[in-house]
Design a protein around this motif. Structure first.
Motif, PDB file in Angstrom:
ATOM      1  N   GLY A  65       0.417  -0.669   8.759  1.00  0.00           N
ATOM      2  CA  GLY A  65      -0.666  -0.136   9.574  1.00  0.00           C
ATOM      3  C   GLY A  65      -1.879   0.107   8.696  1.00  0.00           C
ATOM      4  O   GLY A  65      -1.782   0.728   7.643  1.00  0.00           O
ATOM      5  N   LEU A  66      -3.010  -0.413   9.115  1.00  0.00           N
ATOM      6  CA  LEU A  66      -4.237  -0.384   8.312  1.00  0.00           C
ATOM      7  C   LEU A  66      -5.279   0.478   9.025  1.00  0.00           C
ATOM      8  O   LEU A  66      -5.709   0.149  10.133  1.00  0.00           O
ATOM      9  N   ALA A 112      -1.752   5.462  11.025  1.00  0.00           N
ATOM     10  CA  ALA A 112      -1.690   4.054  10.619  1.00  0.00           C
ATOM     11  C   ALA A 112      -0.275   3.521  10.775  1.00  0.00           C
ATOM     12  O   ALA A 112      -0.058   2.394  11.240  1.00  0.00           O
ATOM     13  N   ALA A 113       0.707   4.335  10.403  1.00  0.00           N
ATOM     14  CA  ALA A 113       2.105   3.931  10.552  1.00  0.00           C
ATOM     15  C   ALA A 113       2.455   3.717  12.021  1.00  0.00           C
ATOM     16  O   ALA A 113       3.255   2.828  12.363  1.00  0.00           O
ATOM     17  N   GLU A 114       1.855   4.509  12.902  1.00  0.00           N
ATOM     18  CA  GLU A 114       2.111   4.342  14.330  1.00  0.00           C
ATOM     19  C   GLU A 114       1.724   2.942  14.807  1.00  0.00           C
ATOM     20  O   GLU A 114       2.360   2.379  15.703  1.00  0.00           O
ATOM     21  N   LEU A 115       0.666   2.382  14.225  1.00  0.00           N
ATOM     22  CA  LEU A 115       0.265   1.019  14.573  1.00  0.00           C
ATOM     23  C   LEU A 115       1.392   0.041  14.269  1.00  0.00           C
ATOM     24  O   LEU A 115       1.693  -0.863  15.058  1.00  0.00           O
ATOM     25  N   ALA A 116       2.023   0.215  13.107  1.00  0.00           N
ATOM     26  CA  ALA A 116       3.094  -0.688  12.687  1.00  0.00           C
ATOM     27  C   ALA A 116       4.366  -0.475  13.495  1.00  0.00           C
ATOM     28  O   ALA A 116       5.113  -1.429  13.755  1.00  0.00           O
ATOM     29  N   PHE A 117       4.628   0.784  13.885  1.00  0.00           N
ATOM     30  CA  PHE A 117       5.853   1.078  14.625  1.00  0.00           C
ATOM     31  C   PHE A 117       5.762   0.691  16.102  1.00  0.00           C
ATOM     32  O   PHE A 117       6.786   0.521  16.762  1.00  0.00           O
TER      33      PHE A 117
END
Length: 429
Positions: free
Chosen positions: A161-162, A392-397
């Motif tokens: 996540g960026l 940002a991690a939420e985007l990846a998850f």
């Protein structure tokens, strides 16, 4: 026992319908259960049964599949349950990780974040100037290589996540404009995906922070909330309305830093004058306490200590009072327009609340229209950049939670293709 407010479970379930066949129904149910476990950082089987309306045997089967996928773990019985037999607790597995990346003008922060919003490991790489997009790819690649070698066998990174301090194309992840970094039309997500061989999703940093606050932070369970973040690259925001993040027609909603607060004011990077982020800057606070470069992480602590000295703090107090008044003007417009029940302030904006307790609420109460301003609480995000990294991690998850089994099958296929040196196109979203 972790409570499960009705509003929170409704938000997770909103917008999803049972599928027309067994496979789509199971995918939907897996997604719902994993989403609840993730957002609550742990939940009992009985809570899952009540929140989803599914029977106990179905919940047990879904949990078993998520355990097999390595996404949740079953732990001790919920001893806090007052009636009936204690229910088994389901918690996010520490084995599923996201790589969170947040570049800024003076630092590139990289962190591993597990399901449930827990930061496992974070590295801050300081730079003497704003890094180029190519330099960010090199920095992140080097940090990730070091992190990956120390990961236990049961842990895996599912994506990146960026969080960018600028405008980001919500479809391809291209950085359209990050003026403080000097970037325009930079395909950073695609380049990072190619370098790391992982899917990369990108968003504005403050929007990412709003997601984290709505899911895990001060805005948990709040349907209408404004998140405003102040960093080295200016001020950004995110808006939750009716339990949903507002994206706008082209994905660029939430540019609260460009709210007009002063006629004929300071020139802003957007080309206008008197924008909120041009009138309130972290640099002004740093200059007021003469803080050396490289020590800006301690800005809030230094300012709070300096304010104890009545003799030396007069100039600093003047800066803070002016910034509070300007912030109140900006919030007045936003509150009148959006009628939130909560405003969450993060980054250096926290300082204005802590250094002048009650001043912002008082200024807001005398400027905003009576209806919208009533019952608006002002809360502080956690100190540091945790909200940005978790967001940002939420985007990846997100794609993992949307289709747990399908996403992991695809990732396994991609990893095998890379291992066998089969060309795989970069994945961005």
């Amino acid at each position: 026992m972790t409570s499960l407010p009705p509003e929170r479970s409704r938000r997770i379930l909103t917008g999803t319908n049972l599928g027309n066949n067994r496979d789509s129904t199971r995918q939907h149910n897996l997604s719902t259960v994993l989403g609840l476990v993730h957002s609550l950082s742990g939940v009992s089987r009985s809570q899952l049964t009540r929140a989803t309306g599914l029977n106990r045997s179905t919940i047990a089967a879904l949990v078993a599949e998520l355990v097999q996928l390595g996404l949740v773990v079953e732990s001790d019985l919920d001893q806090a349950q007052q009636y009936g037999r204690p229910s088994i607790m389901i918690q996010p597995s520490p084995g599923a990780l996201a790589l969170a990346v947040n570049p800024d003008v003076d630092v590139v922060t990289v962190a591993l974040v597990s399901l449930g919003g827990h930061i496992v490991n974070a590295v801050r790489f300081h730079t003497v100037r704003a890094p180029s997009a190519a330099e960010v790819v090199n920095i992140v690649s080097a940090i990730y290589a070091g992190m990956r070698t120390s990961l236990p066998a049961h842990q895996r990174v599912v994506g990146v996540g960026l969080a960018i301090p600028g405008l980001v194309d919500p479809v391809g992840g291209t950085v359209i404009d990050a003026p403080h970094l000097g970037w325009r039309d930079e395909p950073l997500a695609a380049r990072l995906s190619e370098a790391l061989k992982l899917p990369v999703l990108a968003a504005n940093d403050a929007v990412a922070g709003a997601r984290a606050q709505a899911t895990f932070g001060a805005g948990c369970g709040v349907s209408d909330l404004i998140y405003l973040y102040g960093g080295a690259s200016g001020i950004g925001g995110g808006v939750i309305s009716g339990g949903r993040l507002i994206h706008g027609s082209t994905g660029f909603a939430g540019q609260l830093g460009h709210t007009h607060v002063r006629t004929g004011g300071v020139r802003c990077t957007c080309g206008s004058n008197g924008c909120l982020e041009a009138e309130i800057t972290r640099e002004e606070l740093i200059a007021a306490v003469d803080l050396p470069h490289g020590e800006t992480e301690n800005l809030e602590e230094v300012i709070m200590e300096r304010l104890q000295d009545q003799v030396q703090s007069s100039d600093l107090r003047e800066v803070i009072d002016r910034q509070v008044q300007v912030l109140a003007v900006g919030l007045k417009s936003v509150v009148n327009l959006l009628n939130p029940s909560m405003v969450v302030l993060g980054g250096f904006l926290r300082i204005l609340v802590r250094a002048a307790p009650g001043a912002l609420s008082e200024a807001l109460s005398t400027t905003a229209t009576r209806g919208p301003r009533e019952n608006v609480s002002i809360e502080l995000a956690p100190l540091g950049d945790d909200s940005i990294l978790v967001g940002a991690a939420e985007l990846a998850f997100e794609p993992l939670i949307r289709d747990p089994a399908g996403f992991l099958r695809l990732r396994t296929a991609v990893v095998e293709a890379v291992h066998n040196e089969i060309p795989v196109p970069a994945q961005t979203a």
